[in-house]
Design a protein around this motif. Sequence first.
Motif, short mmCIF file in Angstrom:
data_model
loop_
_atom_site.label_atom_id
_atom_site.label_comp_id
_atom_site.label_asym_id
_atom_site.label_seq_id
_atom_site.Cartn_x
_atom_site.Cartn_y
_atom_site.Cartn_z
N VAL A 55 0.86 -1.29 -0.20
CA VAL A 55 -0.05 -0.21 -0.14
C VAL A 55 0.95 1.26 0.09
CG1 VAL A 55 -1.66 1.46 1.44
CG2 VAL A 55 -1.88 -1.05 0.76
N GLU A 56 2.06 1.02 0.62
CA GLU A 56 2.92 2.30 0.67
C GLU A 56 3.40 2.74 -0.50
OE1 GLU A 56 3.25 4.02 3.26
OE2 GLU A 56 4.48 5.52 2.40
N ARG A 57 3.29 2.05 -1.60
CA ARG A 57 3.78 2.50 -3.06
C ARG A 57 2.48 2.94 -3.68
NH1 ARG A 57 7.37 -2.12 -5.70
NH2 ARG A 57 5.65 -3.33 -5.68
N VAL A 58 1.59 2.74 -3.07
CA VAL A 58 0.31 3.33 -3.94
C VAL A 58 0.70 4.91 -3.72
CG1 VAL A 58 -2.03 3.93 -3.44
CG2 VAL A 58 -1.02 1.70 -3.05
N ALA A 59 1.11 5.47 -2.66
CA ALA A 59 1.51 6.86 -2.60
C ALA A 59 2.67 7.36 -3.37
CB ALA A 59 1.48 7.27 -0.94
N GLY A 60 3.43 6.31 -3.90
CA GLY A 60 4.52 6.60 -4.23
C GLY A 60 5.70 7.00 -3.55
N ASN A 61 5.39 6.71 -2.17
CA ASN A 61 6.59 7.08 -1.15
C ASN A 61 7.69 5.88 -0.97
OD1 ASN A 61 5.42 9.39 -0.91
ND2 ASN A 61 4.24 8.72 0.59
N LEU A 62 7.30 4.76 -1.41
CA LEU A 62 8.16 3.57 -1.02
C LEU A 62 9.03 3.27 -2.43
CD1 LEU A 62 9.05 1.61 1.06
CD2 LEU A 62 7.36 0.15 0.32
N GLN A 63 10.50 3.27 -2.15
CA GLN A 63 11.28 2.95 -3.48
C GLN A 63 11.46 1.28 -3.55
OE1 GLN A 63 12.32 5.40 -5.35
NE2 GLN A 63 11.52 6.88 -4.00
N ASP A 64 11.67 0.96 -4.76
CA ASP A 64 11.71 -0.38 -4.93
C ASP A 64 12.77 -1.13 -4.19
OD1 ASP A 64 11.21 0.02 -8.57
OD2 ASP A 64 9.75 -0.16 -6.98
N HIS A 65 13.83 -0.52 -3.79
CA HIS A 65 14.74 -0.98 -3.13
C HIS A 65 14.39 -1.26 -1.67
CE1 HIS A 65 18.85 -1.95 -1.36
NE2 HIS A 65 18.64 -0.95 -0.38
N ASP A 66 13.69 -0.30 -0.92
CA ASP A 66 13.28 -0.47 0.45
C ASP A 66 11.98 -1.54 0.42
OD1 ASP A 66 13.57 3.16 0.97
OD2 ASP A 66 14.93 1.51 1.39
N TYR A 67 11.18 -1.47 -0.74
CA TYR A 67 10.17 -2.33 -0.95
C TYR A 67 10.82 -3.66 -0.90
CZ TYR A 67 6.68 -5.29 -3.09
OH TYR A 67 5.71 -6.19 -3.33
N ASN A 68 11.91 -4.16 -1.51
CA ASN A 68 12.33 -5.29 -1.60
C ASN A 68 12.79 -5.88 -0.53
OD1 ASN A 68 11.49 -5.61 -4.47
ND2 ASN A 68 13.58 -4.71 -5.07
N GLU A 69 13.30 -4.97 0.30
CA GLU A 69 14.06 -5.27 1.70
C GLU A 69 12.91 -5.66 2.46
OE1 GLU A 69 18.02 -2.73 1.74
OE2 GLU A 69 16.47 -2.28 3.24
N SER A 380 -6.71 -0.02 -7.93
CA SER A 380 -5.30 -0.64 -8.95
C SER A 380 -5.83 -1.25 -9.91
CB SER A 380 -4.18 -1.40 -7.73
OG SER A 380 -3.23 -1.67 -8.77
N PHE A 381 -5.39 -0.77 -11.21
CA PHE A 381 -5.79 -1.74 -12.43
C PHE A 381 -4.97 -2.68 -12.62
CE2 PHE A 381 -7.86 2.40 -14.61
CZ PHE A 381 -8.83 2.39 -13.70
N THR A 382 -3.75 -2.69 -12.05
CA THR A 382 -2.62 -3.81 -11.97
C THR A 382 -2.86 -4.92 -10.98
OG1 THR A 382 -1.06 -2.77 -10.80
CG2 THR A 382 -1.13 -2.32 -13.18
N GLY A 383 -3.74 -4.73 -9.92
CA GLY A 383 -3.93 -5.36 -8.82
C GLY A 383 -2.71 -5.27 -7.64
N GLN A 384 -1.83 -4.31 -7.99
CA GLN A 384 -0.80 -4.14 -7.14
C GLN A 384 -0.89 -2.80 -6.48
OE1 GLN A 384 1.51 -6.30 -6.41
NE2 GLN A 384 0.40 -7.71 -7.96
N PRO A 385 -0.59 -2.56 -5.04
CA PRO A 385 -0.77 -1.34 -4.64
C PRO A 385 -0.01 -0.23 -4.93
CG PRO A 385 -0.47 -3.24 -3.06
CD PRO A 385 -0.19 -3.57 -4.20
N GLN A 386 1.19 -0.37 -5.70
CA GLN A 386 2.04 0.68 -6.32
C GLN A 386 1.26 1.44 -7.21
OE1 GLN A 386 5.45 -0.58 -8.36
NE2 GLN A 386 6.79 1.36 -8.00
N ALA A 387 1.30 2.70 -7.25
CA ALA A 387 0.50 3.53 -7.95
C ALA A 387 0.96 3.59 -9.37
CB ALA A 387 0.59 5.06 -7.37
#
Length: 417
Positions: A55-69, A380-387
């Motif tokens: 969900v955090e990536r929905v707001a665009g605040n979570l970078q891929d690196h942090d998300y993966n960790e 989410s049109f992709t089914g993923q929380p990332q915006a």
Amino acid sequence: MIQLWLGIALLTVLALSFVFIPFIKANRAQKNAETVGRTHKNIEIFEERLAELDVERVAGNLQDHDYNELKLELEKNLLEDASDDEKTVLPMQVGSRQLVAVTLMALLIPVISFGLYFQYGSAQQLQVALEGPEQVQFASGEQPTVEEALQMLVSELEKNPDNAEGWYILATTYMNVGEFEKGVSGFKRVLELLPEDAPQYVGVMGQYAQGLYFAKGGKMDEEVRQQIQRTLDREPLEVTALGLLGIDAFEQSRLEDAIAYWRKALVNAEPAAAESIKSGIQRALEQLATEGKPIPDVPELVNASIQLQVSIAPQLLDKVTPDQTVFVFAKPVGGRMPVAAVRLTVAELPKMITLDDSLAMTPQAKLSLQSEVEIGARISFTGQPQATVGDLQSATVLVSVKDSSEAVMLSIDQIVQ
């Protein structure tokens, strides 16, 4: 097996002994045994928490690196059981102070014990023990009594003495039926078998301290204190050890100390266990009021929940399909990790939902620990929380947690550019 647990619960109630049940899974106990597959429930929990993280990536605040960790951490947690230990009290005449300890433990058994055990524990292994070795026969076809089941567990452990999980089952069963000395011996054996770096090790240390406490008639002697201290040296927020210190302080009328210990225990307590601990804190506060003493502020007792009415703006209805995913979340102001999140589908909207501590990703990230949160919703049109461009979202609403009494209206009326 149901009869066994009902029997244990009945004996526990009759003896006025209420005990804790966290859980452990001794993942290194049987090197040559077949690995037991994770249950569908564990997978569902993992997926839900991963969605909450996303969900955090929905707001665009979570970078891929942090998300993966963070995702890797969740995947590791899926392979481990987390323990939630709570307390028990000896059969004794209950006065006004003892009643708090008894009540605290009584709430843990029906709410936590069976739920956590059957969700995360070793029901399959216990079923084997109940069905017993081949030489054990029941002519009537009836389930074994508690005593018979205990003996079968003992027999199985005589054949497989290095089974930490089996020793844990035996120890907790002994504690349930009031045989505290045997329970202590069982927990001691578990600690001998578990690697010290196992995630369950500290939890069992707390249970061992608790077993010593009740085996000694509910007395906090030097041996018990040393075991509690060893536990807290490894994990300063271990729930069982802090709970014991709180109970001891309450029994000695050190009400402020009891509240302080229980507040620390709340940090790592699961939602159901936290409610039991909060009831103990509330009783201590009431006792302070009766004695005319100052009442400390306990923000953890705030009933933190936010009502939301989530809907889609009429002009956007033709842009969505019923099966598309909707993420609703609350996060700290300016923060990254959600403190509560819900996953829905478009078909469920409009819908009234409640965000509370039961939706927390971790015990340390709770709605009740925030003064204000940012509330939002996204389709989410992709089914993923990332915006992604084209997704639909609501405006972000700032909500005061403590003063939230009316439902917050969230209308999904914007297109992500």
